[in-house]
Write a protein that holds these residues in place. Sequence first.
Motif, PDB file in Angstrom:
ATOM      1  N   ARG A   1       9.416   8.016   1.502  1.00  0.00           N
ATOM      2  CA  ARG A   1       9.419   9.224   0.671  1.00  0.00           C
ATOM      3  C   ARG A   1       7.995   9.772   0.598  1.00  0.00           C
ATOM      4  O   ARG A   1       7.056   9.011   0.306  1.00  0.00           O
ATOM      5  CB  ARG A   1       9.907   8.887  -0.738  1.00  0.00           C
ATOM      6  N   PRO A   2       7.804  11.070   0.889  1.00  0.00           N
ATOM      7  CA  PRO A   2       6.452  11.620   0.853  1.00  0.00           C
ATOM      8  C   PRO A   2       5.875  11.567  -0.571  1.00  0.00           C
ATOM      9  O   PRO A   2       6.627  11.605  -1.541  1.00  0.00           O
ATOM     10  CB  PRO A   2       6.630  13.077   1.304  1.00  0.00           C
ATOM     11  N   LYS A   3       4.552  11.484  -0.640  1.00  0.00           N
ATOM     12  CA  LYS A   3       3.925  11.411  -1.969  1.00  0.00           C
ATOM     13  C   LYS A   3       3.999  12.764  -2.654  1.00  0.00           C
ATOM     14  O   LYS A   3       3.789  13.784  -2.018  1.00  0.00           O
ATOM     15  CB  LYS A   3       2.468  10.999  -1.823  1.00  0.00           C
TER      16      LYS A   3
ATOM     17  N   GLY B   1       7.199   6.709 -14.645  1.00  0.00           N
ATOM     18  CA  GLY B   1       8.574   6.329 -14.281  1.00  0.00           C
ATOM     19  C   GLY B   1       9.039   7.085 -13.044  1.00  0.00           C
ATOM     20  O   GLY B   1       9.604   6.502 -12.114  1.00  0.00           O
ATOM     21  N   ALA B   2       8.765   8.395 -13.007  1.00  0.00           N
ATOM     22  CA  ALA B   2       9.201   9.215 -11.863  1.00  0.00           C
ATOM     23  C   ALA B   2       8.474   8.777 -10.589  1.00  0.00           C
ATOM     24  O   ALA B   2       9.084   8.644  -9.519  1.00  0.00           O
ATOM     25  CB  ALA B   2       8.914  10.683 -12.154  1.00  0.00           C
ATOM     26  N   LEU B   3       7.183   8.513 -10.709  1.00  0.00           N
ATOM     27  CA  LEU B   3       6.413   8.109  -9.523  1.00  0.00           C
ATOM     28  C   LEU B   3       6.837   6.724  -9.034  1.00  0.00           C
ATOM     29  O   LEU B   3       6.854   6.443  -7.830  1.00  0.00           O
ATOM     30  CB  LEU B   3       4.911   8.130  -9.833  1.00  0.00           C
ATOM     31  N   ARG B   4       7.215   5.868  -9.966  1.00  0.00           N
ATOM     32  CA  ARG B   4       7.663   4.518  -9.555  1.00  0.00           C
ATOM     33  C   ARG B   4       8.994   4.593  -8.810  1.00  0.00           C
ATOM     34  O   ARG B   4       9.235   3.809  -7.898  1.00  0.00           O
ATOM     35  CB  ARG B   4       7.780   3.609 -10.774  1.00  0.00           C
ATOM     36  N   LEU B   5       9.846   5.517  -9.204  1.00  0.00           N
ATOM     37  CA  LEU B   5      11.107   5.662  -8.450  1.00  0.00           C
ATOM     38  C   LEU B   5      10.805   6.079  -7.018  1.00  0.00           C
ATOM     39  O   LEU B   5      11.419   5.583  -6.063  1.00  0.00           O
ATOM     40  CB  LEU B   5      12.018   6.691  -9.127  1.00  0.00           C
ATOM     41  N   ASP B   6       9.817   6.988  -6.844  1.00  0.00           N
ATOM     42  CA  ASP B   6       9.395   7.349  -5.481  1.00  0.00           C
ATOM     43  C   ASP B   6       8.857   6.116  -4.757  1.00  0.00           C
ATOM     44  O   ASP B   6       9.111   5.904  -3.571  1.00  0.00           O
ATOM     45  CB  ASP B   6       8.265   8.399  -5.510  1.00  0.00           C
ATOM     46  N   ALA B   7       8.084   5.315  -5.490  1.00  0.00           N
ATOM     47  CA  ALA B   7       7.423   4.160  -4.878  1.00  0.00           C
ATOM     48  C   ALA B   7       8.436   3.150  -4.330  1.00  0.00           C
ATOM     49  O   ALA B   7       8.151   2.433  -3.368  1.00  0.00           O
ATOM     50  CB  ALA B   7       6.497   3.486  -5.892  1.00  0.00           C
TER      51      ALA B   7
ATOM     52  N   LYS C   1       0.848  -1.206   0.000  1.00  0.00           N
ATOM     53  CA  LYS C   1       0.000   0.000   0.000  1.00  0.00           C
ATOM     54  C   LYS C   1       0.876   1.247   0.000  1.00  0.00           C
ATOM     55  O   LYS C   1       0.629   2.196  -0.732  1.00  0.00           O
ATOM     56  CB  LYS C   1      -0.898   0.014   1.238  1.00  0.00           C
ATOM     57  N   ALA C   2       1.922   1.214   0.854  1.00  0.00           N
ATOM     58  CA  ALA C   2       2.796   2.385   0.949  1.00  0.00           C
ATOM     59  C   ALA C   2       3.483   2.652  -0.387  1.00  0.00           C
ATOM     60  O   ALA C   2       3.612   3.797  -0.818  1.00  0.00           O
ATOM     61  CB  ALA C   2       3.832   2.163   2.046  1.00  0.00           C
ATOM     62  N   ALA C   3       3.899   1.583  -1.054  1.00  0.00           N
ATOM     63  CA  ALA C   3       4.654   1.772  -2.299  1.00  0.00           C
ATOM     64  C   ALA C   3       3.726   2.131  -3.464  1.00  0.00           C
ATOM     65  O   ALA C   3       3.904   3.143  -4.136  1.00  0.00           O
ATOM     66  CB  ALA C   3       5.442   0.503  -2.603  1.00  0.00           C
ATOM     67  N   LEU C   4       2.716   1.303  -3.681  1.00  0.00           N
ATOM     68  CA  LEU C   4       1.919   1.449  -4.902  1.00  0.00           C
ATOM     69  C   LEU C   4       0.981   2.654  -4.867  1.00  0.00           C
ATOM     70  O   LEU C   4       0.581   3.168  -5.913  1.00  0.00           O
ATOM     71  CB  LEU C   4       1.133   0.157  -5.186  1.00  0.00           C
ATOM     72  N   SER C   5       0.641   3.124  -3.658  1.00  0.00           N
ATOM     73  CA  SER C   5      -0.263   4.281  -3.610  1.00  0.00           C
ATOM     74  C   SER C   5       0.428   5.548  -4.135  1.00  0.00           C
ATOM     75  O   SER C   5      -0.222   6.547  -4.386  1.00  0.00           O
ATOM     76  CB  SER C   5      -0.802   4.503  -2.198  1.00  0.00           C
TER      77      SER C   5
END
Length: 454
Positions: free
Chosen positions: A228-230, A216-222, A124-128
């Motif tokens: 890492r804050p959303k 791609g950018a959001l997946r690196l955050d994930a 949940k933390a990653a994919l959201s």
Amino acid sequence: MPTGQELHAIPSDETLSAVSRGKELSPATASVADTARVAATVLAPTLRGGVIKRRPRAMALADRLQLDRPGIRLLGRLRERYGERPLQLRIPGRSVTVLLGHADAGSVLARTPSPFTPATLEKKAALSHFQPHGVLISDDGNRAARRGFNEQVLEPGRAIHDLAAPWARRIAERASQPAAPELDWDKFNTRWWQLVREITLGGDTAEDRELTDLLGALRLDANWAYARPKRKQLRNRFLDLVRQQVALNRPGSLAAAVNATPADAATDPAGQVPHWLFAFDAAGIATFRTLALLASHSQAGAQAHAEATAADPSEPRQLPFLRACVLESVRLWPTTPALLREAAEDTAWGRKGTTYLVSTPFFHRDAQRLPYADRFEPGIWLDGRAAEQPALVPFSAGPGACPGRDVVLFATSTLLANLLRRYRFTVLDKRLRPGDLPATLDHFTLRFALEPAG
Ligand code: HEM
């Protein structure tokens, strides 16, 4: 030829473990030292490589040091020490249990989503970060409707999807574009994403990179999950673009199927698409690795070539051998190395909230049980040997198994057939030794020489 459904069937009573027959063995508890070993050799390398988006430098290092091998060996040793029963780690503040028995792994996957939900805290933390309403991280209330919707659009169990004809034409067109004499990951991946956008969103999105670059950018955050804050603005921009593209309803695309499939607002039909786009990345990786396997195994290469040239691959058709080769590439190098489930209630194995880890590299390369552990043996997916193994799960298994698996196997096998008809591929390094395949394979650094096929 087994259907996708059979390939990923829920294990039969015979293959299920004691836990599902009501004779649960309580977990063993790992020593502090063994817990530290699991953290260092199983969990850390998976996280370092990038769970949601692979990191090229970390993958290169992992390949050089073959970082998946120590984890596979360690879990084998722990099974000798503690037996086949689940192994509870000593992690302060968290209850985490590693499964060591093949039947137990199959059993947990078969008992999804209840009592073992796929919507774990970590996922949940990653994919959201980029798919807040995806089925994989949906709780009970929405899961059933979202799962049903995914199945209706993606058609798991059907080797030839309703939309296969336009996809096969697109794939043949892409594969017939002129190619340089050398193929590396960047060149392959650029074309792959053109195809993914065409299949998912439709024709004229091939060159429209904004949406997939944002992803791609959001997946690196994930990769950093809760650390890492959303970036809510970026996420909203991405989700708005997905909605706009889906609303354009381009014929022959999954988006058109989304619009044609009835769903209530809570299902958030367009909100399922981010997961599909994300997951096509794994399919590109699997295709590229399959190409490397075929180029380095002459007999399988010849069989694949024969299948590829037997008919016109711009027409949709079943390619059983090539499908098996793709499955085998994901067995050898699973794109989801950690399959996680969380107990939604107390079970005989542990309390509510316990996380269960199925380490796919361990089960898929278990030399104690699989004579073909480190070999390329596509036949296991055709002659029933893989189906006998409850923990050979490239696309997971049970009610949470990948609903996109037949779309993937169709697209990847059709692309491979088109490429093999046109070119002879030679891998430009010696990493893939038949009979002793590496535990880690960095796809970013694979390169091929291409010659026109004779
Ligand atoms: C080689 C490519 C792929 C592989 C190996 C793969 C594998 C998997 C695995 C192992 C899971 C279970 C994850 C978990 O339980 O944590 C999964 C779930 C899922 N996959 Fe795939 N996948 C691939 C591509 C795709 C594609 C292209 C789509 C859509 C077009 C897709 C749609 C989904 C969905 C919606 C789920 C969540 C299912 C649920 O929670 O019920 N996958 N996939």
